[in-house]
Enzyme design. Structure first.
Site, PDB file in Angstrom:
ATOM      1  N   SER A   9       0.847  -1.190   0.000  1.00  0.00           N
ATOM      2  CA  SER A   9       0.000   0.000   0.000  1.00  0.00           C
ATOM      3  C   SER A   9       0.883   1.241   0.000  1.00  0.00           C
ATOM      4  CB  SER A   9      -0.887   0.001   1.243  1.00  0.00           C
ATOM      5  OG  SER A   9      -1.417   1.306   1.428  1.00  0.00           O
ATOM      6  N   HIS A  32      -1.267  -1.270  -4.187  1.00  0.00           N
ATOM      7  CA  HIS A  32      -2.566  -0.998  -3.573  1.00  0.00           C
ATOM      8  C   HIS A  32      -2.658   0.504  -3.330  1.00  0.00           C
ATOM      9  CE1 HIS A  32      -5.994  -2.203  -0.961  1.00  0.00           C
ATOM     10  NE2 HIS A  32      -5.597  -1.231  -0.162  1.00  0.00           N
ATOM     11  N   ASP A  34      -4.862   3.481  -1.885  1.00  0.00           N
ATOM     12  CA  ASP A  34      -5.960   3.771  -0.949  1.00  0.00           C
ATOM     13  C   ASP A  34      -6.549   5.149  -1.219  1.00  0.00           C
ATOM     14  OD1 ASP A  34      -6.086   1.451   0.857  1.00  0.00           O
ATOM     15  OD2 ASP A  34      -4.009   1.996   1.326  1.00  0.00           O
ATOM     16  N   MET A  36      -9.246   7.791  -0.174  1.00  0.00           N
ATOM     17  CA  MET A  36     -10.099   8.135   0.979  1.00  0.00           C
ATOM     18  C   MET A  36     -10.668   9.532   0.791  1.00  0.00           C
ATOM     19  SD  MET A  36      -7.758   6.821   4.131  1.00  0.00           S
ATOM     20  CE  MET A  36      -6.791   5.309   4.056  1.00  0.00           C
ATOM     21  N   HIS A  65      -8.305   0.747  -3.891  1.00  0.00           N
ATOM     22  CA  HIS A  65      -9.207   0.482  -2.758  1.00  0.00           C
ATOM     23  C   HIS A  65      -9.927   1.786  -2.454  1.00  0.00           C
ATOM     24  CE1 HIS A  65      -9.527  -0.534   1.849  1.00  0.00           C
ATOM     25  NE2 HIS A  65     -10.705  -0.523   1.252  1.00  0.00           N
ATOM     26  N   MET A  67     -12.162   3.933  -0.462  1.00  0.00           N
ATOM     27  CA  MET A  67     -12.847   4.152   0.818  1.00  0.00           C
ATOM     28  C   MET A  67     -13.590   5.476   0.693  1.00  0.00           C
ATOM     29  SD  MET A  67      -9.738   2.790   3.143  1.00  0.00           S
ATOM     30  CE  MET A  67      -8.650   2.937   1.740  1.00  0.00           C
ATOM     31  N   MET A 136     -11.475  -6.493   5.376  1.00  0.00           N
ATOM     32  CA  MET A 136     -10.642  -5.557   6.125  1.00  0.00           C
ATOM     33  C   MET A 136     -10.255  -6.180   7.465  1.00  0.00           C
ATOM     34  SD  MET A 136     -10.046  -2.949   4.264  1.00  0.00           S
ATOM     35  CE  MET A 136      -9.168  -2.004   5.517  1.00  0.00           C
ATOM     36  N   ASP A 174      -6.434  -6.701   4.305  1.00  0.00           N
ATOM     37  CA  ASP A 174      -5.814  -5.373   4.310  1.00  0.00           C
ATOM     38  C   ASP A 174      -5.866  -4.798   5.721  1.00  0.00           C
ATOM     39  OD1 ASP A 174      -4.963  -2.790   3.768  1.00  0.00           O
ATOM     40  OD2 ASP A 174      -6.732  -2.233   2.584  1.00  0.00           O
TER      41      ASP A 174
HETATM   42  C1  DX5 Z   1      -6.267   1.275   5.685  1.00  0.00           C
HETATM   43  C2  DX5 Z   1      -5.812   0.985   4.289  1.00  0.00           C
HETATM   44  C3  DX5 Z   1      -4.670   0.067   4.207  1.00  0.00           C
HETATM   45  C4  DX5 Z   1      -3.412   0.549   4.885  1.00  0.00           C
HETATM   46  C5  DX5 Z   1      -2.712  -0.649   5.425  1.00  0.00           C
HETATM   47  O1  DX5 Z   1      -7.507   1.879   5.658  1.00  0.00           O
HETATM   48  O2  DX5 Z   1      -6.871   0.426   3.538  1.00  0.00           O
HETATM   49  O3  DX5 Z   1      -4.413  -0.298   2.858  1.00  0.00           O
HETATM   50  O4  DX5 Z   1      -2.529   1.224   4.037  1.00  0.00           O
HETATM   51  O5  DX5 Z   1      -1.618  -0.222   6.168  1.00  0.00           O
HETATM   52  P1  DX5 Z   1      -0.842  -1.227   7.135  1.00  0.00           P
HETATM   53  O6  DX5 Z   1      -0.333  -2.361   6.303  1.00  0.00           O
HETATM   54  O7  DX5 Z   1       0.244  -0.383   7.704  1.00  0.00           O
HETATM   55  O8  DX5 Z   1      -1.828  -1.682   8.168  1.00  0.00           O
HETATM   56 ZN    ZN Z   2      -6.423  -0.448   1.588  1.00  0.00          ZN
END
Ligand code: DX5
Ligand code: ZN
Length: 218
Positions: A9, A32, A34, A36, A65, A67, A136, A174
């Site tokens: 990620s 990956h 993210d 948000m 991903h 969110m 998750m 994840d």
């Molecule tokens: C959290 C994200 C993850 C995050 C994981 O909401 O969806 O992808 O980057 O980070 P680690 O591996 O540090 O938990």
């Molecule tokens: Zn993620």
């Protein structure tokens, strides 16, 4: 031993030097990304224009991903960028089957994510509509959180359902994935692992990917 995919990620990467950071993980299976929106989760990262640039320079396929709230409205544009997979949250979609079909029609693999406390069972009949199910293993929003072992039974039930139905759906986890927790997640049935801090927290991210892959292969 089934193939184990490691998707680092970039949430834990240096956002000012994304191109350099992407080159450091060229042995990954995908990157990956993210997304948000400060509504679905209490954090804000990046959106379409930045994802488009990441797609242009990344040495590996993109695993987005999302969110974000109102996924039905916003997710299809990510598929239009030519990303390998686009994952929306079940909790943020009004018509998840329609949305999954739309993503596939636009050329992306369709992924659907479940927050840790969201039940799997209401969605089992739509497994054939999906290429990936993301379970998750932390509350979405931030990197660096501790893996929630309470999600392991859900991973097990997802694996049993996928194997029992004969459909090809990847089971991604994840959040909180480390060289230690990946063993439990793999044993429960996950086969695609997202890791942010466990990759970018190391001086040599490529070596960390290799170690995770070895630990997560079952
Ligand atoms: C959290 C994200 C993850 C995050 C994981 O909401 O969806 O992808 O980057 O980070 P680690 O591996 O540090 O938990
Ligand atoms: Zn993620």
């Amino acid at each position: 031993m089934s193939k184990c995919c490691i998707n680092p990620s970039i949430l834990s990467a240096d956002f000012v030097n994304l191109e350099t950071e992407l080159k450091r993980i060229s042995n990954a299976d995908a990157v990956h990304v993210d997304v948000m929106d400060n509504h679905f989760v209490p954090n804000l990262t990046l959106g379409l224009p930045v994802v488009q640039r990441i797609q242009a320079v990344s040495p590996v396929p993109l695993d987005a991903h999302l969110m974000i709230a109102d996924a039905d409205r916003w997710a299809p544009a990510y598929a239009d960028l030519g990303l390998d997979s686009v994952t929306f949250h079940a909790e943020a979609a009004i018509a998840p089957i329609k949305l999954a079909r739309e993503l596939r029609a636009r050329g992306a693999k369709a992924g659907m994510a479940l927050r840790p406390a969201t039940a799997l069972e209401p969605y089992l009949d739509m497994l054939p509509e999906l290429d990936m199910l993301l379970i998750m293993t932390v509350e979405p929003g931030f990197g660096g959180q501790a893996f929630l072992d309470v999600t392991l039974p859900k991973i097990r039930r997802a694996r049993a359902a996928v194997d029992g139905s004969g459909v090809h759906v990847a089971i991604q986890v994840d959040g909180g994935i480390t060289e230690e927790t990946i063993v439990r997640a793999a044993e429960a049935g996950a086969n695609v692992f997202v890791a942010g801090s466990a990759v970018y927290g190391h001086q040599d991210p490529a070596a960390a990917i290799d170690r995770l892959r070895a630990a997560g292969s079952r």
